[in-house]
Design a protein around this motif. Sequence first.
Motif, PDB file in Angstrom:
ATOM      1  N   PRO A 125      18.992  11.100   1.004  1.00 28.43           N
ATOM      2  CA  PRO A 125      17.894  10.469   1.610  1.00 28.43           C
ATOM      3  C   PRO A 125      16.321  10.192   0.662  1.00 28.43           C
ATOM      4  O   PRO A 125      15.629   9.620   0.783  1.00 28.43           O
ATOM      5  CB  PRO A 125      17.282  11.111   2.780  1.00 28.43           C
ATOM      6  N   SER A 126      16.418  11.378  -0.241  1.00 31.74           N
ATOM      7  CA  SER A 126      15.189  11.404  -1.264  1.00 31.74           C
ATOM      8  C   SER A 126      15.294  10.652  -2.396  1.00 31.74           C
ATOM      9  O   SER A 126      14.187  10.387  -3.062  1.00 31.74           O
ATOM     10  CB  SER A 126      15.163  12.934  -1.775  1.00 31.74           C
ATOM     11  N   HIS A 127      16.357   9.789  -2.493  1.00 32.74           N
ATOM     12  CA  HIS A 127      16.437   8.659  -3.480  1.00 32.74           C
ATOM     13  C   HIS A 127      16.820   7.293  -2.725  1.00 32.74           C
ATOM     14  O   HIS A 127      17.489   6.690  -3.433  1.00 32.74           O
ATOM     15  CB  HIS A 127      17.137   9.020  -4.827  1.00 32.74           C
ATOM     16  N   ASN A 128      16.605   7.126  -1.572  1.00 30.07           N
ATOM     17  CA  ASN A 128      16.662   5.954  -0.963  1.00 30.07           C
ATOM     18  C   ASN A 128      16.093   4.750  -1.459  1.00 30.07           C
ATOM     19  O   ASN A 128      14.892   4.828  -1.664  1.00 30.07           O
ATOM     20  CB  ASN A 128      16.327   6.242   0.670  1.00 30.07           C
ATOM     21  N   PRO A 129      16.693   3.743  -1.682  1.00 31.43           N
ATOM     22  CA  PRO A 129      15.827   2.413  -2.322  1.00 31.43           C
ATOM     23  C   PRO A 129      14.905   1.979  -1.302  1.00 31.43           C
ATOM     24  O   PRO A 129      13.968   1.340  -1.943  1.00 31.43           O
ATOM     25  CB  PRO A 129      17.099   1.324  -2.502  1.00 31.43           C
ATOM     26  N   VAL A 130      14.749   2.437  -0.241  1.00 31.75           N
ATOM     27  CA  VAL A 130      13.620   2.094   0.676  1.00 31.75           C
ATOM     28  C   VAL A 130      12.359   2.248   0.146  1.00 31.75           C
ATOM     29  O   VAL A 130      11.299   1.762   0.640  1.00 31.75           O
ATOM     30  CB  VAL A 130      13.939   2.530   2.024  1.00 31.75           C
ATOM     31  N   PHE A 131      12.275   3.411  -0.598  1.00 36.42           N
ATOM     32  CA  PHE A 131      11.040   3.861  -1.047  1.00 36.42           C
ATOM     33  C   PHE A 131      10.367   2.721  -1.893  1.00 36.42           C
ATOM     34  O   PHE A 131       8.980   2.723  -2.341  1.00 36.42           O
ATOM     35  CB  PHE A 131      11.278   5.049  -1.814  1.00 36.42           C
ATOM     36  N   ARG A 132      11.163   1.703  -2.511  1.00 37.99           N
ATOM     37  CA  ARG A 132      10.545   0.606  -3.308  1.00 37.99           C
ATOM     38  C   ARG A 132       9.592  -0.144  -2.472  1.00 37.99           C
ATOM     39  O   ARG A 132       8.649  -0.951  -3.011  1.00 37.99           O
ATOM     40  CB  ARG A 132      11.578  -0.213  -4.115  1.00 37.99           C
ATOM     41  N   MET A 133       9.548  -0.110  -1.244  1.00 33.03           N
ATOM     42  CA  MET A 133       8.769  -1.085  -0.401  1.00 33.03           C
ATOM     43  C   MET A 133       7.171  -0.662  -0.353  1.00 33.03           C
ATOM     44  O   MET A 133       6.311  -1.165   0.045  1.00 33.03           O
ATOM     45  CB  MET A 133       9.143  -1.053   1.026  1.00 33.03           C
ATOM     46  N   TYR A 134       7.165   0.676  -0.852  1.00 31.54           N
ATOM     47  CA  TYR A 134       5.719   1.172  -0.631  1.00 31.54           C
ATOM     48  C   TYR A 134       4.857   0.976  -1.943  1.00 31.54           C
ATOM     49  O   TYR A 134       5.393   0.843  -3.202  1.00 31.54           O
ATOM     50  CB  TYR A 134       5.720   2.804  -0.261  1.00 31.54           C
ATOM     51  N   ASP A 135       3.675   0.839  -1.728  1.00 30.85           N
ATOM     52  CA  ASP A 135       2.691   0.589  -2.950  1.00 30.85           C
ATOM     53  C   ASP A 135       2.726   1.870  -3.869  1.00 30.85           C
ATOM     54  O   ASP A 135       2.875   1.751  -5.037  1.00 30.85           O
ATOM     55  CB  ASP A 135       1.369   0.169  -2.803  1.00 30.85           C
ATOM     56  N   LYS A 136       2.770   3.062  -3.340  1.00 35.90           N
ATOM     57  CA  LYS A 136       2.538   4.210  -4.189  1.00 35.90           C
ATOM     58  C   LYS A 136       3.644   5.410  -3.241  1.00 35.90           C
ATOM     59  O   LYS A 136       3.635   5.350  -2.006  1.00 35.90           O
ATOM     60  CB  LYS A 136       1.133   4.874  -4.269  1.00 35.90           C
ATOM     61  N   ASN A 137       4.260   6.154  -3.949  1.00 33.51           N
ATOM     62  CA  ASN A 137       5.228   7.131  -3.464  1.00 33.51           C
ATOM     63  C   ASN A 137       4.529   8.486  -4.099  1.00 33.51           C
ATOM     64  O   ASN A 137       4.522   8.600  -5.477  1.00 33.51           O
ATOM     65  CB  ASN A 137       6.603   7.020  -4.132  1.00 33.51           C
ATOM     66  N   PHE A 138       3.969   9.100  -3.348  1.00 31.54           N
ATOM     67  CA  PHE A 138       3.223  10.621  -3.825  1.00 31.54           C
ATOM     68  C   PHE A 138       4.450  11.439  -3.851  1.00 31.54           C
ATOM     69  O   PHE A 138       5.215  11.882  -2.855  1.00 31.54           O
ATOM     70  CB  PHE A 138       2.280  11.059  -2.834  1.00 31.54           C
ATOM     71  N   VAL A 139       4.695  12.063  -4.991  1.00 29.04           N
ATOM     72  CA  VAL A 139       5.751  12.839  -5.318  1.00 29.04           C
ATOM     73  C   VAL A 139       5.319  14.382  -5.801  1.00 29.04           C
ATOM     74  O   VAL A 139       4.328  14.270  -6.382  1.00 29.04           O
ATOM     75  CB  VAL A 139       6.715  12.385  -6.093  1.00 29.04           C
ATOM     76  N   ALA A 140       5.999  15.191  -5.513  1.00 31.50           N
ATOM     77  CA  ALA A 140       5.671  16.830  -5.993  1.00 31.50           C
ATOM     78  C   ALA A 140       5.411  16.786  -7.612  1.00 31.50           C
ATOM     79  O   ALA A 140       4.775  17.372  -8.171  1.00 31.50           O
ATOM     80  CB  ALA A 140       6.550  17.669  -5.312  1.00 31.50           C
ATOM     81  N   GLY A 141       6.625  16.318  -8.159  1.00 30.20           N
ATOM     82  CA  GLY A 141       6.775  16.451  -9.508  1.00 30.20           C
ATOM     83  C   GLY A 141       7.863  15.743 -10.339  1.00 30.20           C
ATOM     84  O   GLY A 141       8.227  14.593  -9.535  1.00 30.20           O
ATOM     85  N   GLN A 142       7.701  15.852 -11.604  1.00 30.86           N
ATOM     86  CA  GLN A 142       8.562  14.709 -12.270  1.00 30.86           C
ATOM     87  C   GLN A 142      10.118  14.598 -11.667  1.00 30.86           C
ATOM     88  O   GLN A 142      10.634  13.649 -12.081  1.00 30.86           O
ATOM     89  CB  GLN A 142       8.538  14.997 -13.630  1.00 30.86           C
ATOM     90  N   ALA A 143      10.652  15.714 -11.502  1.00 30.87           N
ATOM     91  CA  ALA A 143      11.992  15.533 -10.809  1.00 30.87           C
ATOM     92  C   ALA A 143      12.189  14.650  -9.948  1.00 30.87           C
ATOM     93  O   ALA A 143      13.187  13.804  -9.870  1.00 30.87           O
ATOM     94  CB  ALA A 143      12.325  16.887 -10.287  1.00 30.87           C
TER      95      ALA A 143
END
Length: 565
Positions: free
Chosen positions: A313-331
């Motif tokens: 679920p942490s690389h679900n394509p649905v994340f593409r619909m947000y303007d910004k994805n705040f993530v913890a790190g480069q990983a």
Amino acid sequence: MTTAKPARSGFSGWLSGRLPALTTEALALVALLLAAVGSSPLWALPAAVLAVGLLAWTWRGALRGGPVSSGQTIVSRILLLAGAYVFSAVHGSLGPALAVGVGVAALAILGEPLLMAMSRSVYPVAANLPGTGVRPLLRPNTRRAVLVNGAAVLVALVTSFTELPGVIALVVATAALGLVGFTGWQALTRVGARHGSEAKLLATLTAYEPVFLVHWNAPAGTAYQIAMWLPYLERLGKKYFVLVRSEANFNEVVALTMAPVILRSGLTEIDDVIAPSLRAAFYVNTATRNNHVIRYTNLTHIQLNHGDSDKVPSHNPVFRMYDKNFVAGQAAVDRFAANGVSMPAEMFAIVGRPQVEHVAIATEPISSIAKPRVLYAPTWAGFYTDSNYSSLPVGYEIIKAMVARGCSVVFRPHPYSQRSADLTRECERIRALLAEDRKVNGTPHVFGAKAETEMSVVDCFNASDVMVSDVSSVVADYLYSEKPFAMVAVSAPAATFTDEFPLGRAAYVIDAYGGRVRGLDVILDDLLGSDPLASTRRDLKKYYLGDIPADGYVQHFLDEASRHL
């Protein structure tokens, strides 16, 4: 993706749920027939007593404030009233007071469906919002009305089988009908108040001038998703409100914050909350209903998520619909690309994990601790079979080995573990093991309510010297402590585990692929002894949690969020 098979078929599940009610109805019908044709007054008594007893058993939790079944027991209660009437008529004790009392009680019971429908229309609109009052509307107490109706049935039966005057049944039935009417009046007035609040909601929010909203929709019992972010969103120093989509979520959030909380269930109701002052919307999960708000293009839509891990679920394509994805790190950024989810770099912002600000960093090597304390924090089975990473089926064996080495254990399973009967059973086995060892050897294990509700996740981190977990967001958070940890390989063999789950490079991987633990002693020797992965953890800490100075770690998140407000 495939889901687990349901435990019961549709019909068998329906039958299982309806069996107590059907049995009560059958007993009540038998009592009615025996009252009509029986030559002795006592023929109908056993069936009537059994029906009343089963009805009381069905409602056994109601006196402690639990729910009471109305719809499934209407037929049985009407049949019992009919039995009381027929019994009195056949055996010569029916008087006008009892006859009218039976009719009034039946009228009260038949009014319950309408009462329940009106009560369901009473739900909160807002809490903590200036201009609407602090306390949301409360649903009328229909449980009390149903219980009093049940008492009216019991009194009618007792009156018909004894020499008690029928006026007693009439008085109780009249009180029951009056309570149904009063509760219905409460429901009507509160529905009117709800309509009034809804009519002025947009104007009230416009006057409040919120800068951002937080949208949250999730199953009941998952408030941790939003609870982890509210303290940091409040530190932004801007007016905001939380938008929820269910009454259960509303009640959970109201208990967490003094910020305004708004409940809007339907798609068309969202227009009522999009105040002109809004600049952004934050999300803490990927719920389907998020798209009800994302359609407002005048807002910047920012996904925070509720943890970072190598799970599917942490690389679900649905994340593409947000303007910004705040993530913890480069990983997190690299994880999408590695799994074929193409996203431009500008869709990401590396903000760290502010929730780890109070995680204590290791001050001494694990080898210097004589009796280390181990945190066992297994994940749950997931919604789909390809996201089932839980080690609980082999957890007992792992914890038993830890206990044998003199370790104390903090046991904190994922709260969703209780959704599975198998995982619940494994949790109980582990708790029993720890309880027995604590009793016999005095080892200070921590488990149950102490570890799962009284202590926070960070408290559990800081109370431990080492952790055993699964593919889970708690692993990345624990990485901040620089303490050693193990990950249990359930969905892949240990030899290929890090290919799919790169964070495993910093972990001592326990091979439990196929449901059998292999090489546990060797892994525990490294985990609790020489700890050859210490430097690897320090390097991956920056990769997973951001290369951000510790003294400005949280401020980095606040600054990035403020840019969009």
